[in-house]
Design a protein around this motif. Structure first.
Motif, mmCIF file in Angstrom:
data_model
loop_
_atom_site.group_PDB
_atom_site.id
_atom_site.type_symbol
_atom_site.label_atom_id
_atom_site.label_comp_id
_atom_site.label_asym_id
_atom_site.label_seq_id
_atom_site.Cartn_x
_atom_site.Cartn_y
_atom_site.Cartn_z
ATOM 1 N N VAL A 130 -3.963 10.115 3.465
ATOM 2 C CA VAL A 130 -4.205 10.285 4.900
ATOM 3 C C VAL A 130 -4.213 11.798 5.141
ATOM 4 O O VAL A 130 -3.173 12.448 5.229
ATOM 5 C CB VAL A 130 -3.127 9.544 5.727
ATOM 6 N N ILE A 131 -5.435 12.355 5.213
ATOM 7 C CA ILE A 131 -5.606 13.814 5.210
ATOM 8 C C ILE A 131 -5.579 14.307 6.658
ATOM 9 O O ILE A 131 -6.588 14.301 7.365
ATOM 10 C CB ILE A 131 -6.937 14.217 4.531
ATOM 11 N N ASN A 132 -4.389 14.766 7.064
ATOM 12 C CA ASN A 132 -4.152 15.135 8.463
ATOM 13 C C ASN A 132 -4.657 16.529 8.821
ATOM 14 O O ASN A 132 -4.659 16.902 9.996
ATOM 15 C CB ASN A 132 -2.641 15.057 8.765
ATOM 16 N N GLY A 133 -5.035 17.322 7.823
ATOM 17 C CA GLY A 133 -5.487 18.692 8.096
ATOM 18 C C GLY A 133 -6.077 19.281 6.831
ATOM 19 O O GLY A 133 -6.325 18.557 5.863
ATOM 20 N N PRO A 134 -6.259 20.624 6.791
ATOM 21 C CA PRO A 134 -6.895 21.220 5.613
ATOM 22 C C PRO A 134 -6.171 20.900 4.311
ATOM 23 O O PRO A 134 -4.945 20.765 4.289
ATOM 24 C CB PRO A 134 -6.821 22.724 5.920
ATOM 25 N N ALA A 135 -6.960 20.772 3.257
ATOM 26 C CA ALA A 135 -6.423 20.495 1.920
ATOM 27 C C ALA A 135 -7.010 21.531 0.964
ATOM 28 O O ALA A 135 -8.202 21.854 1.043
ATOM 29 C CB ALA A 135 -6.807 19.089 1.484
ATOM 30 N N ILE A 136 -6.160 22.052 0.071
ATOM 31 C CA ILE A 136 -6.588 23.115 -0.855
ATOM 32 C C ILE A 136 -6.136 22.768 -2.271
ATOM 33 O O ILE A 136 -5.085 22.143 -2.473
ATOM 34 C CB ILE A 136 -5.975 24.483 -0.443
ATOM 35 N N GLY A 137 -6.918 23.208 -3.254
ATOM 36 C CA GLY A 137 -6.505 23.169 -4.662
ATOM 37 C C GLY A 137 -6.205 21.777 -5.167
ATOM 38 O O GLY A 137 -6.970 20.829 -4.975
ATOM 39 N N ILE A 138 -5.035 21.651 -5.794
ATOM 40 C CA ILE A 138 -4.705 20.380 -6.454
ATOM 41 C C ILE A 138 -4.594 19.205 -5.471
ATOM 42 O O ILE A 138 -4.800 18.059 -5.845
ATOM 43 C CB ILE A 138 -3.416 20.511 -7.294
ATOM 44 N N SER A 139 -4.307 19.511 -4.200
ATOM 45 C CA SER A 139 -4.241 18.401 -3.236
ATOM 46 C C SER A 139 -5.641 17.815 -2.999
ATOM 47 O O SER A 139 -5.778 16.692 -2.522
ATOM 48 C CB SER A 139 -3.602 18.853 -1.914
ATOM 49 N N VAL A 140 -6.677 18.586 -3.336
ATOM 50 C CA VAL A 140 -8.050 18.086 -3.219
ATOM 51 C C VAL A 140 -8.483 17.423 -4.531
ATOM 52 O O VAL A 140 -9.062 16.336 -4.528
ATOM 53 C CB VAL A 140 -9.034 19.245 -2.892
ATOM 54 N N ILE A 184 0.857 -1.196 0.000
ATOM 55 C CA ILE A 184 0.000 0.000 0.000
ATOM 56 C C ILE A 184 0.891 1.244 0.000
ATOM 57 O O ILE A 184 1.947 1.245 0.643
ATOM 58 C CB ILE A 184 -0.884 0.000 1.270
ATOM 59 N N ILE A 185 0.453 2.293 -0.683
ATOM 60 C CA ILE A 185 1.203 3.556 -0.689
ATOM 61 C C ILE A 185 0.322 4.641 -0.085
ATOM 62 O O ILE A 185 -0.866 4.745 -0.425
ATOM 63 C CB ILE A 185 1.579 3.989 -2.136
ATOM 64 N N VAL A 186 0.921 5.443 0.795
ATOM 65 C CA VAL A 186 0.176 6.510 1.484
ATOM 66 C C VAL A 186 0.780 7.860 1.131
ATOM 67 O O VAL A 186 1.996 8.016 1.112
ATOM 68 C CB VAL A 186 0.260 6.290 3.014
ATOM 69 N N LEU A 187 -0.089 8.840 0.852
ATOM 70 C CA LEU A 187 0.373 10.234 0.719
ATOM 71 C C LEU A 187 -0.228 11.007 1.882
ATOM 72 O O LEU A 187 -1.442 10.916 2.140
ATOM 73 C CB LEU A 187 -0.074 10.828 -0.624
ATOM 74 N N THR A 188 0.617 11.745 2.604
ATOM 75 C CA THR A 188 0.126 12.516 3.744
ATOM 76 C C THR A 188 0.966 13.784 3.897
ATOM 77 O O THR A 188 1.880 14.034 3.110
ATOM 78 C CB THR A 188 0.146 11.649 5.034
ATOM 79 N N GLY A 189 0.608 14.613 4.893
ATOM 80 C CA GLY A 189 1.332 15.868 5.084
ATOM 81 C C GLY A 189 1.918 15.949 6.484
ATOM 82 O O GLY A 189 1.361 15.391 7.431
ATOM 83 N N ASN A 190 3.029 16.672 6.609
ATOM 84 C CA ASN A 190 3.634 16.899 7.930
ATOM 85 C C ASN A 190 3.119 18.231 8.471
ATOM 86 O O ASN A 190 3.045 19.206 7.738
ATOM 87 C CB ASN A 190 5.165 16.930 7.777
ATOM 88 N N GLY A 191 2.769 18.251 9.755
ATOM 89 C CA GLY A 191 2.326 19.508 10.364
ATOM 90 C C GLY A 191 0.821 19.622 10.418
ATOM 91 O O GLY A 191 0.107 18.617 10.374
ATOM 92 N N ASP A 192 0.331 20.870 10.495
ATOM 93 C CA ASP A 192 -1.106 21.052 10.723
ATOM 94 C C ASP A 192 -1.934 21.021 9.439
ATOM 95 O O ASP A 192 -3.148 20.889 9.485
ATOM 96 C CB ASP A 192 -1.377 22.347 11.509
ATOM 97 N N TYR A 193 -1.275 21.131 8.262
ATOM 98 C CA TYR A 193 -1.995 21.076 6.983
ATOM 99 C C TYR A 193 -1.679 19.777 6.257
ATOM 100 O O TYR A 193 -0.568 19.246 6.378
ATOM 101 C CB TYR A 193 -1.560 22.243 6.076
ATOM 102 N N TYR A 194 -2.634 19.318 5.464
ATOM 103 C CA TYR A 194 -2.313 18.256 4.492
ATOM 104 C C TYR A 194 -1.522 18.942 3.373
ATOM 105 O O TYR A 194 -0.354 18.655 3.169
ATOM 106 C CB TYR A 194 -3.604 17.622 3.983
ATOM 107 N N SER A 195 -2.146 19.910 2.700
ATOM 108 C CA SER A 195 -1.407 20.720 1.715
ATOM 109 C C SER A 195 -2.236 21.940 1.336
ATOM 110 O O SER A 195 -3.457 21.850 1.174
ATOM 111 C CB SER A 195 -1.099 19.900 0.461
ATOM 112 N N SER A 196 -1.543 23.063 1.162
ATOM 113 C CA SER A 196 -2.242 24.288 0.718
ATOM 114 C C SER A 196 -2.231 24.398 -0.811
ATOM 115 O O SER A 196 -2.460 25.476 -1.349
ATOM 116 C CB SER A 196 -1.595 25.514 1.352
ATOM 117 N N GLY A 197 -1.967 23.291 -1.497
ATOM 118 C CA GLY A 197 -2.080 23.276 -2.961
ATOM 119 C C GLY A 197 -0.855 23.836 -3.652
ATOM 120 O O GLY A 197 0.245 23.901 -3.079
#
Ligand code: TC6
Length: 369
Positions: free
Chosen positions: A217-227, A162-175
């Protein structure tokens, strides 16, 4: 024993052709992936030893992998073949030694070197690709797009299930990193828009073609292309702190990531339009109710619950999972590539501020054909 004999050649008169051939065989036996940087070094030394200095034309700017290989080879300049051979043998010897010591702890978290914007680890048959610019809310720079593509390519070939994409910190990604479009010299705008669109097309193409189960694994807010690319994942697990926002019209942009096709399919035309055209920000629970998110977990237990779940899934028969993934994806692959190409040509041509009209047209095009 073989590693030991290779080590001895360091101090001897120089590596022989036989040492070189043994080292080439030794590389194939490495249990641990040495990472992209080391693989490039090995490739360069191999080419220098067998062909001498690099004198072939540099591959095109978007032929990322061959360009990286060419750069590594070219960087060796006029290094003599004998020195390259010795360096190759020495490098393999070092890798073999660390490979055998690392096998004492097969379950240890293995951080893969060679990424500046990501942390990539493999453990329990799961390769985790973590976006790692927390101070910038994991905004995607051009380098990060490229590194994610490289990490996905490596993960498609490693022994993970399995492959996981996630973000470090309080955001998943701001795009998309808004600086990607800054500092473009006058007269270069058209060329840069074209280059950006090609990069984006290839980036999204990697997600369309990815052969193994892909989990966000969406650890926080996601914006733009990350959505928008979430429609190309197999599972999307979200913390209840996450939000999902695609403010394209406000930015004078049109949708990408195949969302003009996947979102109406997942959540229906009306809900997709509210998100993609009018920039409605969804909470994690709303996104789950609309089918974009698989399951929402309380933030306080998010990591623990998700990773327990994923570790259990990763024990399922690997090949069967991969075959199932490919059967599901193959039905749509051609369509998704066509959507990706269309979204990109619109992005290249769209003048700012026309986003809303373009969005309507792109979404209609897929469903009226
Ligand atoms: C064409 C390709 C298609 C793609 C389309 C898209 O993805 S469209 C979507 C495009 N995305 C957007 O439109 C989102 C734009 N960003 C935002 O709206 C807000 O920053 C926020 C809501 C993400 C966080 O607000 P907050 O008040 O909690 O925190 P904060 O604001 O203080 O940010 C902390 C630091 O991070 C930085 N940084 C953050 N995001 C980006 C970024 N994308 N870029 C660059 N930098 C970014 C920010 O500058 C700051 O840096 P500093 O000053 O410390 O050096």
């Amino acid at each position: 024993m073989q590693a030991l004999s290779l080590h001895m050649s360091k101090t001897a008169m120089g590596a022989s052709q036989k040492d070189f051939e043994s080292a080439m065989n030794q590389v194939k036996l490495l249990k641990k992936d040495p990472g992209n940087e080391v693989k490039l070094k090995l490739y360069a030394l191999y080419k220098q030893t067998t062909e001498g200095p690099c004198n072939t034309p540099r591959p095109g700017v978007f032929d990322l992998i061959n360009k990286a290989k060419w750069d590594a080879w070219n960087a060796l300049g006029n290094l003599p073949k004998e020195t390259a051979r010795q360096n190759y043998v020495d490098l393999v010897s070092d890798l073999s030694s660390s490979d055998s010591s690392s096998q004492v702890k097969p379950e240890a978290d293995r951080k893969q070197p060679g990424y500046e914007t990501l942390v990539v680890t493999s453990e329990d048959s799961i390769t985790k690709i973590m976006m790692n610019r927390p101070a910038k809310k994991n905004a995607l720079t051009i380098q990060m797009y490229r590194e994610i593509m490289l990490a996905l390519e490596a993960a498609s070939k490693d022994d993970s299930t399995i492959i996981v994409l996630t973000g470090n910190g309080d955001y998943y990604s701001s795009g998309n990193d808004l600086m990607n479009f800054m500092n473009i010299p006058p007269g270069e705008m058209e060329k840069e828009a074209k280059n950006g669109a090609i990069l984006l097309r290839d980036f999204v193409g990697c997600f369309i073609d990815f052969p193994k189960p892909l989990v966000a694994v969406i650890n926080g807010p996601a914006i733009g292309i990350s959505v928008t690319i979430l429609g190309l994942f197999d599972l999307v697990y979200a913390s209840d702190r996450a939000t999902f926002h695609t403010p394209f019209t406000h930015l004078g942009q049109s949708p990408e990531g195949c969302s003009s096709y996947t979102f109406p399919k997942i959540m229906g035309q009306a809900k997709a339009a509210e998100m993609l055209m009018f920039g409605k920000k969804l909470t994690a629970r709303e996104a789950c109710a609309q089918g974009l998110v698989t399951e929402v977990f309380p933030d306080s237990t998010f990591q623990k619950e998700v990773w327990t779940r994923l570790k259990a899934y990763s024990k399922l028969p690997r090949n069967t999972l991969h075959i199932s993934k490919q059967s599901i994806r193959n039905l749509e692959k051609e369509k998704l590539h066509a959507v990706n190409a269309e979204e990109n040509s619109v992005l290249q041509e769209s003048p700012p501020k026309c986003g809303q009209i373009i969005l309507t047209q792109v979404i209609r095009n897929h469903y009226l054909k």
